[in-house]
Design an enzyme around this catalytic site. Structure first.
Site, PDB file in Angstrom:
ATOM      1  N   SER A   1      36.832  65.784  57.902  1.00  0.00           N
ATOM      2  CA  SER A   1      37.426  64.774  57.033  1.00  0.00           C
ATOM      3  C   SER A   1      37.910  65.244  55.783  1.00  0.00           C
ATOM      4  O   SER A   1      37.192  66.131  55.305  1.00  0.00           O
ATOM      5  CB  SER A   1      36.228  63.361  57.086  1.00  0.00           C
ATOM      6  OG  SER A   1      36.534  62.571  55.934  1.00  0.00           O
TER       7      SER A   1
ATOM      8  N   TYR B   1      26.685  61.209  55.737  1.00  0.00           N
ATOM      9  CA  TYR B   1      27.759  61.121  56.613  1.00  0.00           C
ATOM     10  C   TYR B   1      28.662  62.350  56.369  1.00  0.00           C
ATOM     11  O   TYR B   1      29.298  63.018  56.895  1.00  0.00           O
ATOM     12  CB  TYR B   1      28.656  59.795  56.707  1.00  0.00           C
ATOM     13  CG  TYR B   1      30.015  60.037  57.195  1.00  0.00           C
ATOM     14  CD1 TYR B   1      30.297  60.262  58.568  1.00  0.00           C
ATOM     15  CD2 TYR B   1      31.080  60.155  56.309  1.00  0.00           C
ATOM     16  CE1 TYR B   1      31.608  60.332  59.114  1.00  0.00           C
ATOM     17  CE2 TYR B   1      32.582  60.339  56.726  1.00  0.00           C
ATOM     18  CZ  TYR B   1      32.651  60.392  58.096  1.00  0.00           C
ATOM     19  OH  TYR B   1      33.875  60.630  58.657  1.00  0.00           O
TER      20      TYR B   1
ATOM     21  N   LYS C   1      29.831  66.200  57.875  1.00  0.00           N
ATOM     22  CA  LYS C   1      31.041  66.882  58.018  1.00  0.00           C
ATOM     23  C   LYS C   1      31.003  68.131  57.555  1.00  0.00           C
ATOM     24  O   LYS C   1      31.693  69.277  58.203  1.00  0.00           O
ATOM     25  CB  LYS C   1      32.197  66.048  57.436  1.00  0.00           C
ATOM     26  CG  LYS C   1      32.125  64.614  58.245  1.00  0.00           C
ATOM     27  CD  LYS C   1      32.871  64.928  59.922  1.00  0.00           C
ATOM     28  CE  LYS C   1      32.633  63.507  60.381  1.00  0.00           C
ATOM     29  NZ  LYS C   1      32.928  63.895  62.014  1.00  0.00           N
TER      30      LYS C   1
HETATM   31  C1  UD1 Z   1      35.800  56.449  54.116  1.00  0.00           C
HETATM   32  C2  UD1 Z   1      35.183  57.864  53.961  1.00  0.00           C
HETATM   33  C3  UD1 Z   1      35.690  58.776  54.939  1.00  0.00           C
HETATM   34  C4  UD1 Z   1      35.700  58.379  56.447  1.00  0.00           C
HETATM   35  C5  UD1 Z   1      36.467  56.799  56.328  1.00  0.00           C
HETATM   36  C6  UD1 Z   1      36.257  56.057  57.893  1.00  0.00           C
HETATM   37  C7  UD1 Z   1      34.345  58.736  52.134  1.00  0.00           C
HETATM   38  C8  UD1 Z   1      34.505  59.107  50.624  1.00  0.00           C
HETATM   39  N1  UD1 Z   1      35.090  58.365  52.600  1.00  0.00           N
HETATM   40  O1  UD1 Z   1      37.100  56.631  53.610  1.00  0.00           O
HETATM   41  O2  UD1 Z   1      35.145  59.924  54.944  1.00  0.00           O
HETATM   42  O3  UD1 Z   1      36.547  59.201  57.223  1.00  0.00           O
HETATM   43  O4  UD1 Z   1      35.781  56.013  55.579  1.00  0.00           O
HETATM   44  O5  UD1 Z   1      35.174  55.736  58.226  1.00  0.00           O
HETATM   45  O6  UD1 Z   1      33.207  59.145  52.359  1.00  0.00           O
HETATM   46  N2  UD1 Z   1      38.708  48.841  50.157  1.00  0.00           N
HETATM   47  C9  UD1 Z   1      38.681  47.599  49.631  1.00  0.00           C
HETATM   48  N3  UD1 Z   1      38.095  46.555  50.240  1.00  0.00           N
HETATM   49  C10 UD1 Z   1      37.495  46.691  51.561  1.00  0.00           C
HETATM   50  C11 UD1 Z   1      37.561  47.904  52.152  1.00  0.00           C
HETATM   51  C12 UD1 Z   1      37.915  49.284  51.285  1.00  0.00           C
HETATM   52  O7  UD1 Z   1      39.205  47.432  48.595  1.00  0.00           O
HETATM   53  O8  UD1 Z   1      37.058  45.710  52.031  1.00  0.00           O
HETATM   54  C13 UD1 Z   1      39.126  49.919  49.564  1.00  0.00           C
HETATM   55  C14 UD1 Z   1      38.031  51.034  49.045  1.00  0.00           C
HETATM   56  O9  UD1 Z   1      37.694  51.125  47.849  1.00  0.00           O
HETATM   57  C15 UD1 Z   1      39.124  52.337  49.061  1.00  0.00           C
HETATM   58  C16 UD1 Z   1      39.998  51.932  50.082  1.00  0.00           C
HETATM   59  O10 UD1 Z   1      40.190  50.569  50.537  1.00  0.00           O
HETATM   60  O11 UD1 Z   1      39.688  52.595  47.976  1.00  0.00           O
HETATM   61  C17 UD1 Z   1      39.890  52.677  51.388  1.00  0.00           C
HETATM   62  O12 UD1 Z   1      38.664  52.217  52.037  1.00  0.00           O
HETATM   63  P1  UD1 Z   1      37.792  52.811  53.303  1.00  0.00           P
HETATM   64  O13 UD1 Z   1      38.905  52.222  54.359  1.00  0.00           O
HETATM   65  O14 UD1 Z   1      36.545  52.252  53.475  1.00  0.00           O
HETATM   66  O15 UD1 Z   1      37.991  54.321  53.747  1.00  0.00           O
HETATM   67  P2  UD1 Z   1      37.472  55.427  52.661  1.00  0.00           P
HETATM   68  O16 UD1 Z   1      36.361  54.935  51.690  1.00  0.00           O
HETATM   69  O17 UD1 Z   1      38.545  56.165  51.669  1.00  0.00           O
END
Ligand code: UD1
Length: 344
Positions: free
Chosen positions: A127, A152, A156
């Site tokens: 990742s 997690y 990795k």
């Molecule tokens: C996370 C993990 C990544 C993992 C991936 C899939 C970290 C830093 N990242 O990625 O390793 O492979 O999950 O499980 O550990 N967001 C919102 N609202 C929501 C959900 C998300 O605004 O309800 C935003 C988050 O703040 C972020 C972006 O969307 O900025 C992406 O979030 P998310 O889909 O959870 O993925 P990551 O955190 O990037």
């Protein structure tokens, strides 16, 4: 038949899409999965798309005796793709021992069994989390890794180190580490897709569940970041494109296209897309409005990260192809299919 591939965790989101692409490319697939975060109907979806039902063994990859039985039954496995892992960042903070035990034991078992059964190639699901918050974007594979912010993420990083150590010790295997950015979307047929357990932590499942009315409102975590629109930036990679990267990685090892025993590739589009831009793309491509609100930042979030995929483009001959709008449409079609099937 090009070869026999064991897909550990093949019933999950990325594993099921990869099984489809492997079968389309002429590989024979054996899936091993404990169904802890997936269900048996995924096999039907794979069969409807490809016309082939992959072999399936319900077993836990931490169970060495069960894995030996599998290798004895399915002789001549040439390659393994290891998707089998617990993957929820938040849960890993609550249950670190479970995360380390599960993710690392699976890997150790597979690596130990490979030389015993003459398995040559190993693809590991890594990742972009290994980079932490990058100093520069787009990020290349030689950028320094940073201390993980969750168990997690730590699994990795440690897994990457374990694979490197095993290869350095002289194990007669080859491995490719694929560092995924943010996998999203679903197969365009809507026969397979992402099926999160409970309330989704990831953005796209939460967004599509809100669009269909399962959730009331999407919370956007922070709009005061140092980015053009204030929301975080990610590299959202279509899951079918991501699946295809595994096929070329395996072919590279099994066809001896490289002298290197261990290689690492970023698998992303190369485009940074903000959370707001992703939401806009969903609304534009589907015509569906998503109720949303802007709330506080989520602790631990990276501000911005996107891939430099040049190495994968040039060395693997792989490139992300789907447009963001098509990817959003595929995610929506999948969500609608779940509704039709009465699942959500
Ligand atoms: C996370 C993990 C990544 C993992 C991936 C899939 C970290 C830093 N990242 O990625 O390793 O492979 O999950 O499980 O550990 N967001 C919102 N609202 C929501 C959900 C998300 O605004 O309800 C935003 C988050 O703040 C972020 C972006 O969307 O900025 C992406 O979030 P998310 O889909 O959870 O993925 P990551 O955190 O990037």
């Amino acid at each position: 038949m090009k070869g026999k591939i064991l897909v550990a965790g093949g019933m999950g989101f990325i594993g099921s899409h990869t099984t489809v692409e492997l079968q389309n490319a002429g590989f024979e697939v054996v899936i091993v999965d404990n169904l802890s975060n997936s269900n048996i109907e995924v096999l039907d979806g794979i069969e409807r798309i490809t016309g082939v039902r992959p072999a399936f063994v319900k077993a836990d990859c931490t169970d060495m005796a069960a894995m030996r039985r599998l290798f004895d039954e399915y002789k001549g496995i040439n390659g393994i793709i290891d998707f089998a892992a617990s993957k929820a960042v938040g849960e890993s903070m609550q249950k670190p021992i479970m995360y380390y035990r599960n993710n690392l034991n699976i890997l150790l078992n597979l690596l130990e069994l490979m030389p015993e059964y003459g398995v040559k190639g190993f693809v590991f699901s890594s990742s972009c989390t290994v980079y932490g918050e990058p100093d520069h974007n787009p990020i290349t594979e030689d950028a320094p890794t940073k201390k993980a912010t969750s168990p997690y993420g730590a699994t990795k990083q440690v897994s990457e180190d374990i694979i490197a150590d095993v290869i350095r010790s002289g194990s007669p295997i080859k491995a490719i580490l694929l560092r995924y950015f943010n996998p999203i979307g679903a197969h365009p047929s809507a026969e397979i897709g992402e099926l999160p357990n409970g309330v989704p932590a990831n953005l796209v499942p939460y967004l599509t569940q809100t669009a269909i009315g399962v959730r009331k409102e999407l919370s956007i975590f922070g709009n005061d970041y140092d980015t053009p629109d204030g929301t975080c930036i990610r590299d959202f990679i279509n899951v079918v494109d991501l699946a295809k990267a595994h096929v070329v990685a395996l072919e590279r090892m099994l066809d001896n296209k490289s002298d290197e025993a261990l290689e690492v590739f970023n698998i992303g589009t190369g485009d940074g897309v903000s959370v707001q831009q992703l939401l806009d793309a969903f609304e534009r491509s589907t015509g569906v409005k998503v109720p949303h609100k802007y709330v506080a930042r989520r602790p631990g979030d990276i501000v911005k990260i996107w891939a430099d995929p040049k190495k994968a483009n040039e060395v693997l001959g792989w490139k992300a192809e789907a447009t963001l709008d098509d990817t959003m449409l595929s995610a929506w079609k999948w969500q609608q299919r779940l509704r039709e099937r009465g699942i959500m």
